[in-house]
Design a protein around this motif. Sequence first.
Motif, short mmCIF file in Angstrom:
data_model
loop_
_atom_site.label_atom_id
_atom_site.label_comp_id
_atom_site.label_asym_id
_atom_site.label_seq_id
_atom_site.Cartn_x
_atom_site.Cartn_y
_atom_site.Cartn_z
N PHE A 281 0.90 -1.24 -0.22
CA PHE A 281 -0.02 -0.20 -0.03
C PHE A 281 1.15 1.18 0.07
CE2 PHE A 281 -3.00 2.80 2.85
CZ PHE A 281 -3.53 3.31 1.58
N CYS A 282 0.85 2.06 -0.76
CA CYS A 282 1.55 3.19 -1.21
C CYS A 282 0.75 4.41 -1.77
CB CYS A 282 2.63 2.98 -2.01
SG CYS A 282 4.10 4.13 -2.38
N PRO A 283 0.12 5.28 -0.79
CA PRO A 283 -0.86 6.09 -1.42
C PRO A 283 -0.03 7.34 -2.26
CG PRO A 283 -0.98 5.63 1.16
CD PRO A 283 0.15 5.02 0.54
N ALA A 284 1.11 7.35 -1.85
CA ALA A 284 2.11 8.48 -2.69
C ALA A 284 1.97 8.35 -4.05
CB ALA A 284 3.45 8.31 -2.11
N MET B 73 -9.09 4.45 8.33
CA MET B 73 -9.43 2.94 7.74
C MET B 73 -9.98 2.18 9.06
SD MET B 73 -6.47 1.56 5.75
CE MET B 73 -5.96 2.14 4.08
N PRO B 74 -10.87 1.20 8.63
CA PRO B 74 -11.50 0.42 9.73
C PRO B 74 -10.52 -0.54 10.35
CG PRO B 74 -12.61 -0.19 7.70
CD PRO B 74 -11.61 1.02 7.52
N ASP B 75 -10.73 -1.28 11.51
CA ASP B 75 -9.81 -2.24 11.73
C ASP B 75 -9.77 -3.46 10.89
OD1 ASP B 75 -9.57 -0.71 14.30
OD2 ASP B 75 -10.75 -1.93 15.54
N GLY B 76 -8.44 -4.02 10.85
CA GLY B 76 -8.52 -5.10 10.00
C GLY B 76 -8.24 -4.76 8.59
N HIS B 77 -8.16 -3.63 8.25
CA HIS B 77 -8.06 -3.28 6.83
C HIS B 77 -6.55 -3.60 6.34
CE1 HIS B 77 -11.34 -1.69 4.47
NE2 HIS B 77 -10.55 -1.09 3.48
N MET B 78 -5.81 -3.39 7.06
CA MET B 78 -4.37 -3.54 6.88
C MET B 78 -3.78 -5.24 6.98
SD MET B 78 -2.84 -0.94 5.18
CE MET B 78 -1.47 -1.16 5.42
N ASP B 79 -4.93 -5.77 7.24
CA ASP B 79 -4.36 -7.24 7.53
C ASP B 79 -3.97 -7.77 6.28
OD1 ASP B 79 -5.09 -7.09 9.92
OD2 ASP B 79 -7.10 -8.32 9.79
N GLY B 80 -2.70 -8.42 6.17
CA GLY B 80 -2.11 -8.99 4.92
C GLY B 80 -1.45 -7.86 4.06
N VAL B 81 -1.55 -6.52 4.38
CA VAL B 81 -1.18 -5.69 3.48
C VAL B 81 0.17 -4.87 4.02
CG1 VAL B 81 -1.65 -3.38 2.23
CG2 VAL B 81 -3.46 -5.10 2.71
N CYS B 82 1.20 -4.85 3.03
CA CYS B 82 2.40 -4.23 3.62
C CYS B 82 2.32 -2.69 3.31
CB CYS B 82 3.53 -4.83 2.80
SG CYS B 82 4.99 -4.19 3.23
N ALA B 83 2.74 -1.90 4.30
CA ALA B 83 2.73 -0.49 3.95
C ALA B 83 3.93 -0.06 3.40
CB ALA B 83 2.42 -0.01 5.42
N GLY B 84 3.82 0.91 2.41
CA GLY B 84 5.12 1.38 1.89
C GLY B 84 5.40 2.75 2.59
N VAL B 85 6.58 2.56 3.17
CA VAL B 85 7.07 3.91 3.91
C VAL B 85 8.27 4.45 3.11
CG1 VAL B 85 8.27 4.36 6.18
CG2 VAL B 85 6.35 2.81 6.16
N VAL C 270 5.97 -3.63 6.67
CA VAL C 270 6.37 -2.45 6.30
C VAL C 270 7.48 -2.82 4.82
CG1 VAL C 270 6.28 -0.77 8.07
CG2 VAL C 270 8.34 -2.09 7.86
N ALA C 271 7.60 -1.69 3.98
CA ALA C 271 8.56 -1.86 3.02
C ALA C 271 9.21 -0.51 2.81
CB ALA C 271 8.06 -2.47 1.78
N ASN C 272 10.56 -0.59 2.30
CA ASN C 272 11.06 0.78 2.01
C ASN C 272 10.68 1.27 0.97
OD1 ASN C 272 12.68 -1.51 1.36
ND2 ASN C 272 14.65 0.03 1.11
N PHE C 273 9.60 1.51 0.35
CA PHE C 273 8.98 2.08 -0.75
C PHE C 273 8.23 3.13 -0.77
CE2 PHE C 273 6.63 2.19 -4.52
CZ PHE C 273 7.22 1.76 -5.67
N PRO C 274 8.36 4.33 -1.48
CA PRO C 274 9.19 4.64 -2.59
C PRO C 274 10.64 4.66 -1.95
CG PRO C 274 8.27 6.57 -1.96
CD PRO C 274 7.42 5.51 -1.35
N THR C 275 11.71 4.26 -2.88
CA THR C 275 12.82 4.03 -2.19
C THR C 275 13.98 5.20 -2.95
OG1 THR C 275 15.15 2.57 -2.26
CG2 THR C 275 13.30 2.15 -3.94
N THR C 276 14.86 5.52 -2.09
CA THR C 276 15.95 6.17 -2.86
C THR C 276 16.74 5.65 -3.81
OG1 THR C 276 17.33 6.00 -0.79
CG2 THR C 276 15.90 7.95 -0.75
N ALA C 277 16.84 4.36 -4.01
CA ALA C 277 17.53 3.58 -4.87
C ALA C 277 17.56 3.92 -6.25
CB ALA C 277 17.14 2.08 -4.67
#
Lengths: 228, 594
Positions: free
Chosen positions: A33-36, A67-79, A103-110
């Motif tokens: 999940f990456c809203p950016a 977001m309601p509870d449980g919405h992020m279950d199984g979803v990785c947040a892009g940070v 969590v994942a480092n996305f977007p990434t400065t790579a």
Amino acid sequence: MGKIGQFVQMDAQIIPILRTVAELGATAGDRLFCPALGGHPEDRAEYLALLPVQDSNGRLLDALAGMPDGHMDGVCAGVFAVDPFRPAGPFLATLRRAGVRAVANFPTTAVFDGETGETLRAVGLGPEREAAFLEQAARAGFAVTGFAADREVGRRLRAAGAARIVVHPGAATGDAARDAEAAAQAAAEVAALRRDGPGPVFVHLATGFAAHRAVLESEADGLVLLPA
Amino acid sequence: MSRDRRHLLENLRRACSGRHTLLVGAAIGTGMAARAAARGGADFLLALAAGRLRTMGTSSIATMLALKDTNAFVADFACSEIVGATDTPVFFGAGAWGIAPADLAPFMERLRDRGFAGVVNFPTVAHVDGRFREALEGCGLGFAGEARMLAAARAAGLATVGYFRRKAEALMLADAGIDIYCFNIGWNAGGALGVPSRESVLQAGNRARGVIKAIRTAHPGALCVIEGGPITTPQDMHEACREARADGYIGGSTIDRLPSESSIEEMTSAFKLVSSLQRRIDRLERRLDRDGRAAGLIGRTEAMVEARTRLEHLAADGGPVWVAGPEGSGRSLVASLLHARGPRRQRQPVTVDARRLEADWLFGAEPGEAGGRRRQGWVEVANGTTLIVTHAEHLAADVQAELAAFVDNGVFRRRGGHDSLRSSAKMVLVGTAALGDAARDGALIPELAHRLAHRDIQLVPLRERLDDIPLLVERFAAALRPGAGPVRLTPAAFRRLITYDWPGNLRELRAVVEQALHGAGDVIDAGALPPLDGARPSPARSGPDDGRAEREAEREWLLDGLRRHRFRRGETARFLGLSRKTLYNRMRLHGLLD
């Protein structure tokens, strides 16, 4: 993003807007999940997610807030893991309260290469800072996915606690030959990291690399796809 | 300075038209920096996200990352803090990535309406290189967008500064009709958050020179400035501009971050050091106080420290000492301490008042031809202890001469006697005038003054050591209320005490403290103090030298005579030159009859 077996190739989808599994229907799989990325033209969304047209992490927090509870279950947040104004500890605590468990480092400065990439690294706003953030996230019990441009950073992210590595081929120049070369290089990085084991190694089908998908996925456990 | 574009540019051209003058633009991010730069003479200001981010503790390059919507961010602080804060024209640091082409015109109009004089393309894609740069150029996020943005600014009547790093970028700026070309040498070096530069100032200037030359070939008279890279000092700027033939310089980190870092660091260090030194000073003062209390002399003023040092030194031997000071300044205390801290402290000192001393009483007398009695003198009585002579200026010159001889070798003769007698009495002479003054005035004969040279202790009036008042008050209060907690003065009480002249010196202060303590707790306020009008408060308790010392001395004198004559009163009376009845009365007075 924990359903991926070592021998079964499965893709993960980057999503700018989180919908329920029911809404997604049969496509429900691993999601990052990456809203950016949202609100931008497809061909430049990944780049703009990195650039100063927004507060990437601010958008993530805003999206999570309603977001309601449980919405992020199984979803990785892009940070955006180099944010100097959001210290990792409190930021991770906020994400946890919002239901984030991965969590994942996305977007990434790579994506920044050349002199700019070097400068970012020199002032501590590059891969090492991202690795440090992920390390703290892993210690805090988050499932961690690490985006890396090369095997060296990939190994660092693994050591930091990333259960899964995603190799990022960088930015596509539009020059077919050079982008093919970049895709081949990314595949080589994937292969090297897979040889190192353990844990799956994905490759990111980054903006402009659609034509090189076959090369990219040739060595990978799966693809990370941009929003369709 | 005018915000009208044409007028502004004329002013800027004039500002750098002199042979040795350069344009200086200050790229800042706070109102404080804007005002300071304007006061320093900046020709124009640039409100940049990088300037703000620097003050937030991160590097300028963070301006390239998705941490803020840069245009909203700059508008927020620049409108509230920078525009209007000074008369210096302000350029808005705008990011073309965040403005849709259709929004360019209204965006520029808003900037103009808010009082900005111009626009600068910052953050800029010029700072991006490598494959990412190619990707950005390929998808419409490249430099052309910035050139369009600046063209829109110009169309809105705003002046424009164009950042660029490559010749191709400069040409795009030229096509957009840019007003000021800013060749960015690279991210700034120096300081804690700087980016190390790979080239020297001259190399950077030389590189800029080629680009600037190309611009001026196409556009003669174009205003060209340089920015960033290894330039960290005004001298660097001067050299780089001279090498580059630039019209001026835009300073970002060099104008806010570097001086702020170093001055804050230095100032904090100074405060820290002062604090640390103050603790050391406090420790030393406490030690001084302890030493002072141990020595019996209270005070931190230079005069008291000096007196204490001399006291320690002069008490250690048997030589004579001259103690000088005004009434009530603590002379008797010093005399007592000279004895108490000396080798003869086992016996009580003998104190005599020179004003009431007959000629033959100091050294004694033998019966003359006309008869009379043998009289033992004070010098003899004080054998093995200290003889304190108060009001010593009143000693007759011939007595002083005898005294000078005595302090020289410890030998004396009774008046009328021929035998040389010895006494180990340590002579402490207490007077009012300083030794030198007493000698000059003739109060002391030269022979005696010479023998007392460098063996004097000078006490100053209380009005010359007002800083010691709190300590003295604390000390007097402790003596007056044994076992009670420490007493302190309120600032108002302290002010009253230090504005008084203290003619009665310590004795008067002690009396004032005694009165102030009536009904007071641990704090003495101004209201608790008695009137200080020059009239001395009557001491409720006698000072240390009021009669007691003399009574002690007389008792010692009587006892010595009695011991010498195995307490036979007749022989003792004759020896002391007293009648039997007088001796009897004095013995009764001193409790020696039991």
